[in-house]
Design an enzyme around this catalytic site. Structure first.
Site, PDB file in Angstrom:
ATOM      1  N   ASN A 183       0.812  -1.232   0.000  1.00 20.69           N
ATOM      2  CA  ASN A 183       0.000   0.000   0.000  1.00 20.69           C
ATOM      3  C   ASN A 183       0.844   1.279   0.000  1.00 20.69           C
ATOM      4  OD1 ASN A 183       0.765  -0.445   2.626  1.00 20.69           O
ATOM      5  ND2 ASN A 183      -1.128   0.317   3.521  1.00 20.69           N
ATOM      6  N   ALA A 208       6.571  -6.428  -1.263  1.00 26.18           N
ATOM      7  CA  ALA A 208       5.339  -7.178  -1.529  1.00 26.18           C
ATOM      8  C   ALA A 208       5.337  -7.645  -2.979  1.00 26.18           C
ATOM      9  CB  ALA A 208       4.133  -6.298  -1.254  1.00 26.18           C
ATOM     10  N   GLY A 262       2.636  -4.905   7.716  1.00 28.04           N
ATOM     11  CA  GLY A 262       1.649  -5.716   6.995  1.00 28.04           C
ATOM     12  C   GLY A 262       0.549  -6.148   7.929  1.00 28.04           C
ATOM     13  N   SER A 263      -0.082  -7.248   7.568  1.00 29.65           N
ATOM     14  CA  SER A 263      -1.250  -7.690   8.336  1.00 29.65           C
ATOM     15  C   SER A 263      -0.830  -8.279   9.682  1.00 29.65           C
ATOM     16  CB  SER A 263      -2.018  -8.738   7.537  1.00 29.65           C
ATOM     17  OG  SER A 263      -1.202  -9.865   7.338  1.00 29.65           O
ATOM     18  N   GLU A 284       4.791  -3.283  12.361  1.00 30.51           N
ATOM     19  CA  GLU A 284       3.736  -2.283  12.160  1.00 30.51           C
ATOM     20  C   GLU A 284       2.562  -3.033  11.551  1.00 30.51           C
ATOM     21  OE1 GLU A 284       4.012   0.564  13.327  1.00 30.51           O
ATOM     22  OE2 GLU A 284       6.159   0.952  13.458  1.00 30.51           O
ATOM     23  N   CYS A 318      -3.189   1.559   6.880  1.00 35.51           N
ATOM     24  CA  CYS A 318      -3.494   0.993   8.200  1.00 35.51           C
ATOM     25  C   CYS A 318      -3.891   2.075   9.195  1.00 35.51           C
ATOM     26  CB  CYS A 318      -2.316   0.169   8.716  1.00 35.51           C
ATOM     27  SG  CYS A 318      -0.770   0.996   8.485  1.00 35.51           S
ATOM     28  N   GLU A 491       8.584   3.783  14.356  1.00 34.81           N
ATOM     29  CA  GLU A 491       9.343   4.218  13.180  1.00 34.81           C
ATOM     30  C   GLU A 491       9.274   5.734  13.087  1.00 34.81           C
ATOM     31  OE1 GLU A 491       7.725   1.844   9.933  1.00 34.81           O
ATOM     32  OE2 GLU A 491       9.213   0.317  10.381  1.00 34.81           O
TER      33      GLU A 491
HETATM   34  P1  ADP Z   1      -1.599  -8.773   2.356  1.00 34.80           P
HETATM   35  O1  ADP Z   1      -2.455  -9.963   2.664  1.00 34.80           O
HETATM   36  O2  ADP Z   1      -2.350  -7.525   2.278  1.00 34.80           O
HETATM   37  O3  ADP Z   1      -0.702  -8.973   1.178  1.00 34.80           O
HETATM   38  P2  ADP Z   1       0.527  -9.435   4.186  1.00 34.80           P
HETATM   39  O4  ADP Z   1       0.706  -9.075   5.598  1.00 34.80           O
HETATM   40  O5  ADP Z   1       0.328 -10.878   3.881  1.00 34.80           O
HETATM   41  O6  ADP Z   1      -0.677  -8.570   3.640  1.00 34.80           O
HETATM   42  O7  ADP Z   1       1.752  -8.914   3.310  1.00 34.80           O
HETATM   43  C1  ADP Z   1       2.708  -7.973   3.731  1.00 34.80           C
HETATM   44  C2  ADP Z   1       4.077  -8.469   3.349  1.00 34.80           C
HETATM   45  O8  ADP Z   1       4.313  -9.689   4.037  1.00 34.80           O
HETATM   46  C3  ADP Z   1       4.248  -8.784   1.867  1.00 34.80           C
HETATM   47  O9  ADP Z   1       5.569  -8.442   1.484  1.00 34.80           O
HETATM   48  C4  ADP Z   1       4.073 -10.291   1.835  1.00 34.80           C
HETATM   49  O10 ADP Z   1       4.716 -10.898   0.743  1.00 34.80           O
HETATM   50  C5  ADP Z   1       4.764 -10.658   3.123  1.00 34.80           C
HETATM   51  N1  ADP Z   1       4.464 -12.011   3.618  1.00 34.80           N
HETATM   52  C6  ADP Z   1       3.282 -12.648   3.649  1.00 34.80           C
HETATM   53  N2  ADP Z   1       3.436 -13.894   4.164  1.00 34.80           N
HETATM   54  C7  ADP Z   1       4.759 -14.040   4.462  1.00 34.80           C
HETATM   55  C8  ADP Z   1       5.580 -15.081   4.986  1.00 34.80           C
HETATM   56  N3  ADP Z   1       5.091 -16.253   5.321  1.00 34.80           N
HETATM   57  N4  ADP Z   1       6.909 -14.842   5.123  1.00 34.80           N
HETATM   58  C9  ADP Z   1       7.446 -13.661   4.786  1.00 34.80           C
HETATM   59  N5  ADP Z   1       6.729 -12.640   4.281  1.00 34.80           N
HETATM   60  C10 ADP Z   1       5.407 -12.816   4.115  1.00 34.80           C
END
Ligand code: ADP
Length: 513
Positions: A183, A208, A262-263, A284, A318, A491
């Site tokens: 995002n 991402a 991320g999430s 975050e 977020c 941050e």
């Molecule tokens: P969204 O579902 O909105 O893509 P995520 O939290 O899954 O949100 O994604 C945020 C970042 O975390 C992205 O760079 C994604 O590739 C990464 N990510 C998701 N799953 C994993 C994982 N198992 N290991 C490392 N990075 C991850």
């Protein structure tokens, strides 16, 4: 069920939007200066191809923008090793040397801001004006941390013994794995990497899968700025390869620190992986921001604040307001004014068109989730005052829902889309209780002109950041971070660099008094 009035309003709005939507032509092309459009991984100062590639799509049209190297665990390990080797000399650079390199990188970002913004718009869907805003925000972290690099002071502690001197030294933690979301494809990288490099750490960035081009363009400029090989590494990968690459970045013993945006679900997974080697972690994670409008508020300001805080990046931040709580005395008027502002200001389209204010959501999955929340709210009695539909592709109409209650999905989970759910409340206690009834706490906003109320509510909100009569609060000088399950660490600000430093105690004994 939809009321007749809501259906009528929705129909008028839908006609307007479908007319605008036809302007999302498939002919839009990402034309930026070639060196900035990198598609290979960047490891140890070299651009290299992986065995496979993955496509990057324009979310507005579904068109393929580029094919990017799909790194696997092998590339991730090479990047970690390179970062570890580079750390041995990067940490020996003086703070001033690191500062000057960060400043050069910042200058290059400003010089190429239009192309960098275009890349963001094409890979994330964000309108150009917002992408330019992101580049300004993103570059400001390189500038800020180039300044902070020179202010990492330790302490000389008054010793209780005459033959001893006691010092506290600050030292970089080592290699940092940087995992970022789509995002803010540029700013989420610099907010972390600026602080890391200033402190003397080296980094491996996993952007991402939807938005690797911004990360690779940043690496290109880092190289042009003269950052030594191995200090910044980028390993893009597909969703499929993400778990194996993530595993290396979160478990390799040569990595000392992980920083993730991320999430909340993914953050918890990464924290668990990092636990085995006891890495430092900054997280975050998701928010569920309350936005409270009290009877005493300046209503014009509150409407402006709500529009900015809700519809920026089509609601995909977020810190977007997620639950709009409005006191009874101004409830209907607020709804009426927001509706007018939405009609006048929100325009869907491809982000590259100058009139667009609302791009698509990042993908169909995201749009479906938002549509589900709208349907759920309406089925439980919310009034649909504007919008309400998922359109072609991943576009969702900006939506205004009134009479929302706390049992609806949109008040129980983060929306990440252009939906403004409005709840009515009567007392301050009631508003604060609703605002805090969640296990996350990132940003919160409220509008009031009552000074005592301002202090009470600012202190009572269980969040890491509060906007008082302000809907947009991000700045490198201010800090960013949450409480509860919204994350760990901070941050930006003067505190951001601490995430990449440890404090070493040196006890200097045997001195002749
Ligand atoms: P969204 O579902 O909105 O893509 P995520 O939290 O899954 O949100 O994604 C945020 C970042 O975390 C992205 O760079 C994604 O590739 C990464 N990510 C998701 N799953 C994993 C994982 N198992 N290991 C490392 N990075 C991850």
């Amino acid at each position: 069920m939809f009321s007749a009035r809501a259906l009528r309003l929705g129909a008028v709005f839908r006609t307007r939007i479908s007319a605008l939507h036809t302007s999302v032509r498939r002919s839009h092309r990402l034309d930026v200066a070639a060196p900035l459009l990198r598609t290979q991984s960047y490891i140890n100062g070299r651009w290299s191809s992986a065995a496979a590639v993955f496509p990057v799509l324009d979310p507005a049209t579904g068109q393929e923008l580029a094919r990017v190297s799909d790194c696997g665990p092998g590339e991730a390990k090479r990047a970690v090793d390179a970062a570890y080797e580079a750390f041995q000399s990067w940490k020996q650079h003086t703070a001033k040397e690191r500062s000057l390199l960060l400043r050069k990188w910042f200058n290059l970002m400003i010089q190429h801001k239009d192309d960098l913004a275009k890349i963001i718009t094409f890979e994330s869907g964000k309108p150009m004006s917002e992408s330019l805003g992101e580049i300004s925000y993103s570059s400001s972290f390189l500038e800020w941390f180039s300044e902070e690099a020179r202010r990492v002071y330790g302490d000389i502690v008054p010793s209780p013994l005459k033959d001893r001197k006691m010092l506290l030294l600050k030292q970089p933690v080592g290699v940092a794995s940087i995992i970022t979301p789509w995002n803010f494809p540029s700013a989420m990288i610099t907010r972390k990497v600026g602080a890391a490099l200033a402190a003397g750490c080296t980094v491996v960035i996993k952007p991402a899968e939807d938005t690797p081009l911004s990360a690779l363009a940043l690496a290109e400029l880092a190289e042009q700025a003269g950052l030594p090989a191995g200090v910044v590494n980028v390993v893009p990968c597909s969703r499929q390869n993400t778990p194996s690459v993530g595993h290396v970045l979160c478990t390799d013993p040569l990595v000392s620190k992980i920083s993730f945006t991320g999430s909340t679900a993914t953050g918890k997974l990464l924290l668990k992986m990092a636990a085995d080697t006891v890495k430092r972690a900054s997280m975050e994670l998701g928010g569920h921001a309350p936005f409270i409008v009290f009877d005493s508020a300046d209503l014009d300001r509150a409407v402006r604040g709500a529009m900015g805080s809700k519809f920026r990046n089509s609601g995909q931040t977020c810190v977007c307001s997620n639950r709009i709580l409005v006191q009874s005395g101004v409830y209907e008027e607020f709804l009426q004014r927001v509706g007018v502002a939405m009609d006048q200001e929100l325009k869907l389209g491809h982000g590259i068109e100058p009139t667009t204010t609302q791009g698509p959501l990042i993908n169909d999955r995201a749009a479906k989730k938002v549509a589900l929340q709208i349907a759920d709210a309406v089925s439980l009695g919310a009034r649909l005052l504007r919008g309400g539909s998922q359109l072609a592709g991943s576009f969702v109409e900006p939506t205004l829902l009134a009479d929302v209650t706390t049992d609806m999905l949109c008040t129980r989970e983060e929306t990440f889309g252009p939906v403004m759910p409005v709840l009515r409340f009567d007392t301050e206690e009631e508003a604060v209780a609703i605002a805090n009834a969640t296990n996350v706490g990132l940003a919160g906003y409220f509008f009031s002109r009552d000074v005592s109320q301002i202090w009470r509510v600012a202190e009572a909100l269980e969040v890491g950041m509060v906007g008082v009569n302000e809907g947009l609060l991000s700045a490198p000088e201010g800090l960013f971070g949450g409480v509860k399950q919204s994350g760990l660490g901070r941050e930006g600000s003067k505190y951001g660099i601490d995430e990449y430093l440890h404090v070493k105690y040196v006890c200097f004994g045997g001195l002749q008094p």
